[in-house]
Design an enzyme around this catalytic site. Structure first.
Site, PDB file in Angstrom:
ATOM      1  N   ASP A 139       0.829  -1.201   0.000  1.00  0.00           N
ATOM      2  CA  ASP A 139       0.000   0.000   0.000  1.00  0.00           C
ATOM      3  C   ASP A 139       0.867   1.255   0.000  1.00  0.00           C
ATOM      4  OD1 ASP A 139       0.919  -0.170   2.591  1.00  0.00           O
ATOM      5  OD2 ASP A 139      -1.056  -0.135   3.541  1.00  0.00           O
ATOM      6  N   ASP A 186      -0.472  -6.265   0.100  1.00  0.00           N
ATOM      7  CA  ASP A 186      -0.925  -5.651   1.348  1.00  0.00           C
ATOM      8  C   ASP A 186      -2.442  -5.598   1.432  1.00  0.00           C
ATOM      9  OD1 ASP A 186       1.246  -5.026   2.950  1.00  0.00           O
ATOM     10  OD2 ASP A 186       1.627  -3.112   1.963  1.00  0.00           O
ATOM     11  N   GLU A 235      -0.762  -5.377   8.909  1.00  0.00           N
ATOM     12  CA  GLU A 235       0.032  -4.737   9.943  1.00  0.00           C
ATOM     13  C   GLU A 235      -0.584  -4.951  11.321  1.00  0.00           C
ATOM     14  OE1 GLU A 235       1.410  -1.001   7.062  1.00  0.00           O
ATOM     15  OE2 GLU A 235       0.452  -0.598   8.999  1.00  0.00           O
ATOM     16  N   GLU A 269       9.897  -3.402  10.952  1.00  0.00           N
ATOM     17  CA  GLU A 269      10.273  -2.102  10.383  1.00  0.00           C
ATOM     18  C   GLU A 269      10.706  -1.108  11.456  1.00  0.00           C
ATOM     19  OE1 GLU A 269       8.543   1.308   7.303  1.00  0.00           O
ATOM     20  OE2 GLU A 269       7.415  -0.541   7.649  1.00  0.00           O
TER      21      GLU A 269
END
Length: 279
Positions: free
Chosen positions: A44, A83, A114, A181
């Site tokens: 995304d 995503d 996520e 990340e």
């Protein structure tokens, strides 16, 4: 690349680190695949990298399906992760499964979402539906506002322990890989050592099982600030700007098109040309 092979790819077992880049269209995907990149992510991040949004939040499932289809056409046999965009899985398990199914039908081999332990149940439900899942913890761009912006995560003992717990929960839920990340390098290593599935880092240090970058970042196309972890492997921005400027100059100076760019005129069309009385 297959899910069982990827699941067993751990650096500590002597495996070569995995490589992963984003891709949003057919030609870019084909170039990355020919270069030997292991995994492609239709992220995304297309929102900020290509579509001009300030964040990934405005990206819709329909947008993701559009770019996924283009990427798949460019690399029919590549391992593609797509995503789940913001809003496509947060509202409940049923919505999450429906969104994941749409991406798989659209050409993805796996989906990524996520979040940590709070979404482990949704990960497990998607996996139980027969869909491979990649997790994503640390800096999660969809919820960056709640994290205080695009900043280092796991900076203190409590938050580091929380991320370790999140990673364990995602693995237990059935994810076959996880992206970590923007965390301290030591924490990236600790998470990698704690899991049996591969950890792919982005700003998580050198000791993860693989690395991922947004392709426009590594190619030098990103305008403005780039993150500390980005290495620019090319300066396509300057190359393309020069090419556009040269084209414009050649057209204005009438040096393009040149004779070698013209198509020959059939003799019978000469009758259409006006007669020059001075010829």
């Amino acid at each position: 690349m297959t899910v069982p092979l990827l699941r067993s790819t751990k650096v500590r077992n002597g495996a070569v680190p995995l490589t992963m880049v984003t891709a949003y269209d057919a030609p870019t995907a084909a170039l990355a695949d020919r270069a030997g990149i292991d995994l492609l992510l239709v992220g995304d991040s297309v929102g900020t990298a290509v579509l001009g949004f300030d964040s990934t939040v405005p990206v819709t499932l329909e947008m993701m399906l559009h770019h996924l289809a283009a990427t798949r056409r460019g690399v029919p046999t590549a391992h593609i992760v797509a995503d789940l965009p913001f809003g496509s899985y947060q509202s409940g398990t049923e919505r999450a499964i429906e969104s994941a199914v749409a991406l798989i039908k659209g050409g993805a081999d796996a989906v990524k979402l996520e979040g940590g332990g709070m979404i482990a149940g949704r990960i497990q439900a998607i996996v139980d539906a027969g869909i491979p899942v990649v997790g994503h913890i640390g800096l999660t761009p969809q919820t960056a506002g709640a994290l205080g912006g695009y900043r280092l995560q796991g900076r203190d003992l409590d938050s580091a322990r929380h991320l370790l717990d999140d990673a364990a929960a995602i693995e237990a839920a059935g994810a076959y890989a996880i992206i970590v990340e923007v965390v301290p390098s030591l924490l990236g290593k600790l998470i990698t050592d704690a899991l049996t599935i591969p950890v792919i880092g982005i700003g998580a240090g050198p000791d993860t099982d693989g690395q991922i970058l947004v392709w426009t970042d590594l190619a030098g196309l990103t305008q403005g600030h780039t993150a500390r972890f980005v290495r620019k492997y090319a300066d396509l921005s300057s190359i393309l700007e020069d090419a556009f400027a040269d084209f414009a100059s050649d057209v204005r100076n009438r040096t393009y098109p040149a004779p070698e760019h013209e198509y020959p005129t059939p003799d019978e069309l000469l009758a259409l040309a006006p007669i020059d009385p001075d010829a």
